[in-house]
Write a protein that holds these residues in place. Sequence first.
Motif, PDB file in Angstrom:
ATOM      1  N   LYS A  41     -50.542 -45.460  22.849  1.00 38.59           N
ATOM      2  CA  LYS A  41     -50.530 -43.940  23.192  1.00 38.59           C
ATOM      3  C   LYS A  41     -51.732 -43.305  23.922  1.00 38.59           C
ATOM      4  O   LYS A  41     -51.681 -42.587  24.553  1.00 38.59           O
ATOM      5  CB  LYS A  41     -50.423 -43.302  21.725  1.00 38.59           C
ATOM      6  N   LYS A  42     -52.952 -43.864  23.563  1.00 42.52           N
ATOM      7  CA  LYS A  42     -54.279 -43.456  23.883  1.00 42.52           C
ATOM      8  C   LYS A  42     -54.157 -43.949  25.471  1.00 42.52           C
ATOM      9  O   LYS A  42     -54.677 -43.296  26.390  1.00 42.52           O
ATOM     10  CB  LYS A  42     -55.319 -44.222  23.400  1.00 42.52           C
ATOM     11  N   TYR A  47     -53.385 -42.818  31.073  1.00 41.93           N
ATOM     12  CA  TYR A  47     -52.786 -43.331  32.307  1.00 41.93           C
ATOM     13  C   TYR A  47     -52.133 -42.125  33.019  1.00 41.93           C
ATOM     14  O   TYR A  47     -52.074 -41.793  34.289  1.00 41.93           O
ATOM     15  CB  TYR A  47     -51.635 -44.130  32.294  1.00 41.93           C
ATOM     16  N   LEU A  48     -51.543 -41.180  32.296  1.00 38.84           N
ATOM     17  CA  LEU A  48     -50.823 -39.789  32.842  1.00 38.84           C
ATOM     18  C   LEU A  48     -51.903 -38.818  32.691  1.00 38.84           C
ATOM     19  O   LEU A  48     -51.284 -37.805  33.389  1.00 38.84           O
ATOM     20  CB  LEU A  48     -49.557 -39.627  32.088  1.00 38.84           C
ATOM     21  N   ASN A  49     -52.823 -38.942  32.462  1.00 37.82           N
ATOM     22  CA  ASN A  49     -53.926 -37.789  32.461  1.00 37.82           C
ATOM     23  C   ASN A  49     -53.208 -36.446  31.687  1.00 37.82           C
ATOM     24  O   ASN A  49     -53.293 -35.633  32.194  1.00 37.82           O
ATOM     25  CB  ASN A  49     -54.218 -37.344  33.921  1.00 37.82           C
ATOM     26  N   ILE A  50     -52.966 -36.997  30.490  1.00 36.64           N
ATOM     27  CA  ILE A  50     -52.472 -35.734  29.762  1.00 36.64           C
ATOM     28  C   ILE A  50     -52.992 -35.872  28.210  1.00 36.64           C
ATOM     29  O   ILE A  50     -53.900 -36.800  27.949  1.00 36.64           O
ATOM     30  CB  ILE A  50     -50.955 -35.987  29.245  1.00 36.64           C
ATOM     31  N   THR A  54     -49.727 -33.534  24.264  1.00 34.15           N
ATOM     32  CA  THR A  54     -48.531 -33.551  25.091  1.00 34.15           C
ATOM     33  C   THR A  54     -47.585 -34.574  25.219  1.00 34.15           C
ATOM     34  O   THR A  54     -46.400 -34.386  24.909  1.00 34.15           O
ATOM     35  CB  THR A  54     -49.033 -33.212  26.522  1.00 34.15           C
ATOM     36  N   LEU A  55     -48.271 -35.684  24.958  1.00 37.69           N
ATOM     37  CA  LEU A  55     -47.544 -37.095  24.681  1.00 37.69           C
ATOM     38  C   LEU A  55     -46.717 -36.592  23.468  1.00 37.69           C
ATOM     39  O   LEU A  55     -45.598 -37.069  23.455  1.00 37.69           O
ATOM     40  CB  LEU A  55     -48.527 -38.200  24.570  1.00 37.69           C
ATOM     41  N   ASN A  56     -47.360 -36.429  22.305  1.00 35.84           N
ATOM     42  CA  ASN A  56     -46.625 -36.101  21.087  1.00 35.84           C
ATOM     43  C   ASN A  56     -45.444 -34.997  21.170  1.00 35.84           C
ATOM     44  O   ASN A  56     -44.385 -35.518  20.651  1.00 35.84           O
ATOM     45  CB  ASN A  56     -47.583 -35.720  20.064  1.00 35.84           C
ATOM     46  N   GLU A  57     -45.400 -34.188  22.118  1.00 38.58           N
ATOM     47  CA  GLU A  57     -44.524 -33.260  22.253  1.00 38.58           C
ATOM     48  C   GLU A  57     -43.381 -33.790  23.188  1.00 38.58           C
ATOM     49  O   GLU A  57     -42.019 -33.795  22.693  1.00 38.58           O
ATOM     50  CB  GLU A  57     -44.838 -32.112  23.037  1.00 38.58           C
ATOM     51  N   TRP A  58     -43.571 -34.763  24.052  1.00 41.95           N
ATOM     52  CA  TRP A  58     -42.643 -35.406  24.720  1.00 41.95           C
ATOM     53  C   TRP A  58     -41.844 -36.422  24.037  1.00 41.95           C
ATOM     54  O   TRP A  58     -40.638 -36.697  24.051  1.00 41.95           O
ATOM     55  CB  TRP A  58     -43.404 -36.222  26.030  1.00 41.95           C
ATOM     56  N   ILE A  59     -42.549 -37.042  23.094  1.00 40.51           N
ATOM     57  CA  ILE A  59     -41.756 -38.176  21.931  1.00 40.51           C
ATOM     58  C   ILE A  59     -41.219 -37.348  21.257  1.00 40.51           C
ATOM     59  O   ILE A  59     -39.942 -37.775  20.946  1.00 40.51           O
ATOM     60  CB  ILE A  59     -43.192 -38.968  21.290  1.00 40.51           C
ATOM     61  N   ALA A  60     -41.454 -36.165  20.566  1.00 42.15           N
ATOM     62  CA  ALA A  60     -40.547 -35.492  19.732  1.00 42.15           C
ATOM     63  C   ALA A  60     -39.252 -34.907  20.454  1.00 42.15           C
ATOM     64  O   ALA A  60     -38.307 -34.912  19.669  1.00 42.15           O
ATOM     65  CB  ALA A  60     -41.575 -34.406  19.085  1.00 42.15           C
ATOM     66  N   THR A  61     -39.571 -34.519  21.540  1.00 34.58           N
ATOM     67  CA  THR A  61     -38.182 -33.933  22.348  1.00 34.58           C
ATOM     68  C   THR A  61     -37.384 -35.305  22.930  1.00 34.58           C
ATOM     69  O   THR A  61     -36.267 -35.050  23.360  1.00 34.58           O
ATOM     70  CB  THR A  61     -38.599 -33.336  23.305  1.00 34.58           C
ATOM     71  N   GLY A  62     -38.132 -36.605  22.954  1.00 35.38           N
ATOM     72  CA  GLY A  62     -37.406 -37.579  23.452  1.00 35.38           C
ATOM     73  C   GLY A  62     -37.282 -37.547  25.091  1.00 35.38           C
ATOM     74  O   GLY A  62     -36.393 -38.396  25.633  1.00 35.38           O
ATOM     75  N   TYR A  73     -46.796 -47.280  18.823  1.00 33.26           N
ATOM     76  CA  TYR A  73     -46.017 -46.914  20.152  1.00 33.26           C
ATOM     77  C   TYR A  73     -46.260 -47.690  21.186  1.00 33.26           C
ATOM     78  O   TYR A  73     -47.676 -48.000  21.420  1.00 33.26           O
ATOM     79  CB  TYR A  73     -46.118 -45.295  20.426  1.00 33.26           C
ATOM     80  N   ARG A  74     -45.334 -48.146  22.000  1.00 34.05           N
ATOM     81  CA  ARG A  74     -45.612 -48.660  23.330  1.00 34.05           C
ATOM     82  C   ARG A  74     -44.728 -48.041  24.421  1.00 34.05           C
ATOM     83  O   ARG A  74     -43.640 -47.781  24.216  1.00 34.05           O
ATOM     84  CB  ARG A  74     -45.107 -50.276  23.092  1.00 34.05           C
ATOM     85  N   PHE A  75     -45.538 -47.949  25.623  1.00 35.86           N
ATOM     86  CA  PHE A  75     -44.840 -47.197  26.889  1.00 35.86           C
ATOM     87  C   PHE A  75     -44.843 -48.454  27.980  1.00 35.86           C
ATOM     88  O   PHE A  75     -46.129 -48.748  28.180  1.00 35.86           O
ATOM     89  CB  PHE A  75     -45.670 -46.121  26.993  1.00 35.86           C
ATOM     90  N   SER A  76     -43.748 -48.461  28.627  1.00 35.07           N
ATOM     91  CA  SER A  76     -43.767 -49.206  29.672  1.00 35.07           C
ATOM     92  C   SER A  76     -44.501 -48.581  31.093  1.00 35.07           C
ATOM     93  O   SER A  76     -44.101 -47.495  31.258  1.00 35.07           O
ATOM     94  CB  SER A  76     -42.385 -49.644  30.275  1.00 35.07           C
ATOM     95  N   ARG A  77     -45.456 -49.091  31.505  1.00 35.79           N
ATOM     96  CA  ARG A  77     -46.038 -48.432  32.897  1.00 35.79           C
ATOM     97  C   ARG A  77     -45.191 -47.904  33.732  1.00 35.79           C
ATOM     98  O   ARG A  77     -45.083 -47.026  34.209  1.00 35.79           O
ATOM     99  CB  ARG A  77     -47.307 -49.524  33.262  1.00 35.79           C
ATOM    100  N   ASN A  78     -44.099 -49.061  34.164  1.00 41.52           N
ATOM    101  CA  ASN A  78     -42.990 -48.935  34.943  1.00 41.52           C
ATOM    102  C   ASN A  78     -42.264 -47.478  34.685  1.00 41.52           C
ATOM    103  O   ASN A  78     -41.879 -46.655  35.527  1.00 41.52           O
ATOM    104  CB  ASN A  78     -42.299 -50.047  35.231  1.00 41.52           C
ATOM    105  N   ASP A  79     -41.947 -47.486  33.305  1.00 43.70           N
ATOM    106  CA  ASP A  79     -41.046 -46.361  32.949  1.00 43.70           C
ATOM    107  C   ASP A  79     -41.706 -45.237  32.990  1.00 43.70           C
ATOM    108  O   ASP A  79     -41.099 -44.156  33.429  1.00 43.70           O
ATOM    109  CB  ASP A  79     -40.287 -46.490  31.349  1.00 43.70           C
ATOM    110  N   LEU A  80     -42.897 -45.404  32.742  1.00 37.64           N
ATOM    111  CA  LEU A  80     -43.770 -43.864  32.973  1.00 37.64           C
ATOM    112  C   LEU A  80     -44.044 -43.458  34.377  1.00 37.64           C
ATOM    113  O   LEU A  80     -43.738 -42.262  34.629  1.00 37.64           O
ATOM    114  CB  LEU A  80     -45.170 -44.151  32.261  1.00 37.64           C
ATOM    115  N   ASP A  81     -43.838 -44.453  35.171  1.00 34.82           N
ATOM    116  CA  ASP A  81     -43.962 -44.244  36.640  1.00 34.82           C
ATOM    117  C   ASP A  81     -42.883 -43.450  37.118  1.00 34.82           C
ATOM    118  O   ASP A  81     -42.651 -42.333  37.719  1.00 34.82           O
ATOM    119  CB  ASP A  81     -44.450 -45.303  37.505  1.00 34.82           C
ATOM    120  N   LYS A  82     -41.598 -44.040  36.560  1.00 35.53           N
ATOM    121  CA  LYS A  82     -40.400 -43.348  36.982  1.00 35.53           C
ATOM    122  C   LYS A  82     -40.074 -41.943  36.301  1.00 35.53           C
ATOM    123  O   LYS A  82     -39.518 -41.089  36.900  1.00 35.53           O
ATOM    124  CB  LYS A  82     -39.100 -44.381  36.422  1.00 35.53           C
ATOM    125  N   PHE A  83     -40.719 -41.837  35.149  1.00 35.22           N
ATOM    126  CA  PHE A  83     -40.357 -40.489  34.313  1.00 35.22           C
ATOM    127  C   PHE A  83     -41.265 -39.461  35.050  1.00 35.22           C
ATOM    128  O   PHE A  83     -40.805 -38.457  35.181  1.00 35.22           O
ATOM    129  CB  PHE A  83     -41.069 -40.784  32.866  1.00 35.22           C
TER     130      PHE A  83
END
Length: 87
Positions: A41-42, A47-50, A54-62, A73-83
């Motif tokens: 998460k950190k 990486y997203l400069n947020i 904000t990250l917790n809100e995005w997680i809560a809303t899916g 929690y783990r976030f794929s860098r490739n998925d984050l780029d697409k997101f």
Amino acid sequence: MEQLKVELPKNVTDAITTAVFDSFKSAQKSVNSAWPLYLSKKQACKYLNISNKTLNEWIATGDIPYKHIGQTYRFSRNDLDKFMATK
């Protein structure tokens, strides 16, 4: 205003295309190598400069793609780029 059209020889346009793609690949490797493929998460916040909020809100809303393993929690860098490309 009249535009001037200049056509370059094929070998010149091929060389330019190759140089651009090589530069892009080199830049992409240097940016991505600084970050692991799966982020905490950190790390995702940095990486997203947020903010963490904000990250917790995005997680809560899916909204954001993530994996929840136990309490981690783990976030794929490739998925984050697409997101982020869709934001």
